[in-house]
Design a protein around this motif. Structure first.
Motif, PDB file in Angstrom:
ATOM      1  N   GLU A  19       0.848  -1.195   0.000  1.00  0.00           N
ATOM      2  CA  GLU A  19       0.000   0.000   0.000  1.00  0.00           C
ATOM      3  C   GLU A  19       0.882   1.242   0.000  1.00  0.00           C
ATOM      4  O   GLU A  19       1.500   1.587   1.000  1.00  0.00           O
ATOM      5  CB  GLU A  19      -0.916   0.011   1.217  1.00  0.00           C
ATOM      6  CG  GLU A  19      -1.909  -1.125   1.221  1.00  0.00           C
ATOM      7  CD  GLU A  19      -2.712  -1.208   2.503  1.00  0.00           C
ATOM      8  OE1 GLU A  19      -2.573  -0.312   3.369  1.00  0.00           O
ATOM      9  OE2 GLU A  19      -3.471  -2.172   2.637  1.00  0.00           O
ATOM     10  N   ARG A  21       1.445   5.431  -1.038  1.00  0.00           N
ATOM     11  CA  ARG A  21       0.722   6.701  -1.083  1.00  0.00           C
ATOM     12  C   ARG A  21       1.451   7.626  -2.058  1.00  0.00           C
ATOM     13  O   ARG A  21       2.677   7.727  -2.029  1.00  0.00           O
ATOM     14  CB  ARG A  21       0.686   7.300   0.320  1.00  0.00           C
ATOM     15  CG  ARG A  21      -0.074   8.604   0.405  1.00  0.00           C
ATOM     16  CD  ARG A  21      -0.230   9.054   1.835  1.00  0.00           C
ATOM     17  NE  ARG A  21       1.074   9.398   2.398  1.00  0.00           N
ATOM     18  CZ  ARG A  21       1.328   9.478   3.698  1.00  0.00           C
ATOM     19  NH1 ARG A  21       0.405   9.210   4.570  1.00  0.00           N
ATOM     20  NH2 ARG A  21       2.523   9.813   4.120  1.00  0.00           N
ATOM     21  N   ALA A 117      -5.601   8.472  -7.420  1.00  0.00           N
ATOM     22  CA  ALA A 117      -6.292   7.341  -6.795  1.00  0.00           C
ATOM     23  C   ALA A 117      -5.313   6.547  -5.929  1.00  0.00           C
ATOM     24  O   ALA A 117      -4.088   6.695  -6.064  1.00  0.00           O
ATOM     25  CB  ALA A 117      -6.901   6.448  -7.873  1.00  0.00           C
ATOM     26  N   ALA A 118      -5.831   5.693  -5.092  1.00  0.00           N
ATOM     27  CA  ALA A 118      -5.005   4.884  -4.187  1.00  0.00           C
ATOM     28  C   ALA A 118      -4.002   4.024  -4.951  1.00  0.00           C
ATOM     29  O   ALA A 118      -2.925   3.734  -4.453  1.00  0.00           O
ATOM     30  CB  ALA A 118      -5.896   4.016  -3.307  1.00  0.00           C
ATOM     31  N   ASN A 119      -4.323   3.638  -6.195  1.00  0.00           N
ATOM     32  CA  ASN A 119      -3.404   2.802  -6.972  1.00  0.00           C
ATOM     33  C   ASN A 119      -2.387   3.627  -7.769  1.00  0.00           C
ATOM     34  O   ASN A 119      -1.627   3.085  -8.561  1.00  0.00           O
ATOM     35  CB  ASN A 119      -4.180   1.865  -7.906  1.00  0.00           C
ATOM     36  CG  ASN A 119      -4.906   2.613  -9.015  1.00  0.00           C
ATOM     37  OD1 ASN A 119      -4.838   3.835  -9.133  1.00  0.00           O
ATOM     38  ND2 ASN A 119      -5.621   1.864  -9.847  1.00  0.00           N
ATOM     39  N   GLY A 120      -2.380   4.948  -7.578  1.00  0.00           N
ATOM     40  CA  GLY A 120      -1.411   5.811  -8.257  1.00  0.00           C
ATOM     41  C   GLY A 120      -1.876   6.357  -9.588  1.00  0.00           C
ATOM     42  O   GLY A 120      -1.200   7.168 -10.205  1.00  0.00           O
ATOM     43  N   SER A 121      -3.039   5.932 -10.052  1.00  0.00           N
ATOM     44  CA  SER A 121      -3.546   6.430 -11.336  1.00  0.00           C
ATOM     45  C   SER A 121      -4.218   7.786 -11.141  1.00  0.00           C
ATOM     46  O   SER A 121      -4.583   8.168 -10.029  1.00  0.00           O
ATOM     47  CB  SER A 121      -4.529   5.437 -11.953  1.00  0.00           C
ATOM     48  OG  SER A 121      -5.686   5.331 -11.147  1.00  0.00           O
TER      49      SER A 121
END
Length: 170
Positions: A19, A21, A117-121
């Motif tokens: 996870e 950030r 977004a949380a996934n880096g996108s």
């Protein structure tokens, strides 16, 4: 998460779970990724006084231009008004602003008004902020401690309707 790292895990548990950030550096990388394939241009700043601003211009195909602006003036100072001479015959400029709540912010960072977004996108907004090119000049106001990517190209020709094309074939 200290230093200049694009992505970080806030604690060992998050790291073990994969996870990460997005840090402010990640937003800057997203902002500049559209410069791939563009060539650097000599860029000059003319200003009264000595504002702490950086500008870098780039040229691309089809007479397109991109300018990265960074206003490094501290919070609490007045915004800077930047006039970009882009040349005659250019369309409206699209502006992607990189903003945060403070120079040391690790949250609340936005690119074009949107978070990562949380996934880096990151998803660009449907309608990007724009500024009209008047007599070959685009005017952009830049808040203290912020950055922006200004993109401008000649206007696209209007598409002909099917009925106009059918009429010409007769």
């Amino acid at each position: 998460c200290v230093g200049y790292t694009p992505l970080c895990a806030p604690n060992p548990t998050a790291l073990a779970q994969g996870e990460l950030r997005a840090q402010p550096e990640w937003y800057a990388l997203l902002l500049t990724r559209t410069l791939i394939g563009y060539r650097p241009l000599p860029t000059t700043i003319s200003a009264e006084g000595s504002p702490n601003i950086v500008a870098a211009g780039f040229s691309g195909s089809g007479r397109s231009l991109k300018v990265v602006l960074c206003n490094n003036e501290p919070e609490g100072t007045s915004p800077l008004t930047v006039q970009l001479e882009v040349g005659a015959g250019m369309g409206a400029a699209q502006i992607q602003r990189l903003t945060d709540s403070s120079p040391s912010a690790t949250s609340g960072v936005l690119l074009a008004g949107r978070p990562v977004a949380a996934n880096g996108s990151w998803q660009a907004p449907v309608r990007m902020e724009s500024a009209v090119s008047q007599s070959g000049t685009v005017t952009v106001e830049l808040s203290p401690d912020s950055a922006a990517l200004v993109s401008v190209a000649p206007p696209k020709p209007a598409l002909k309707s099917h009925s106009q094309n059918r009429h010409k074939r007769k």
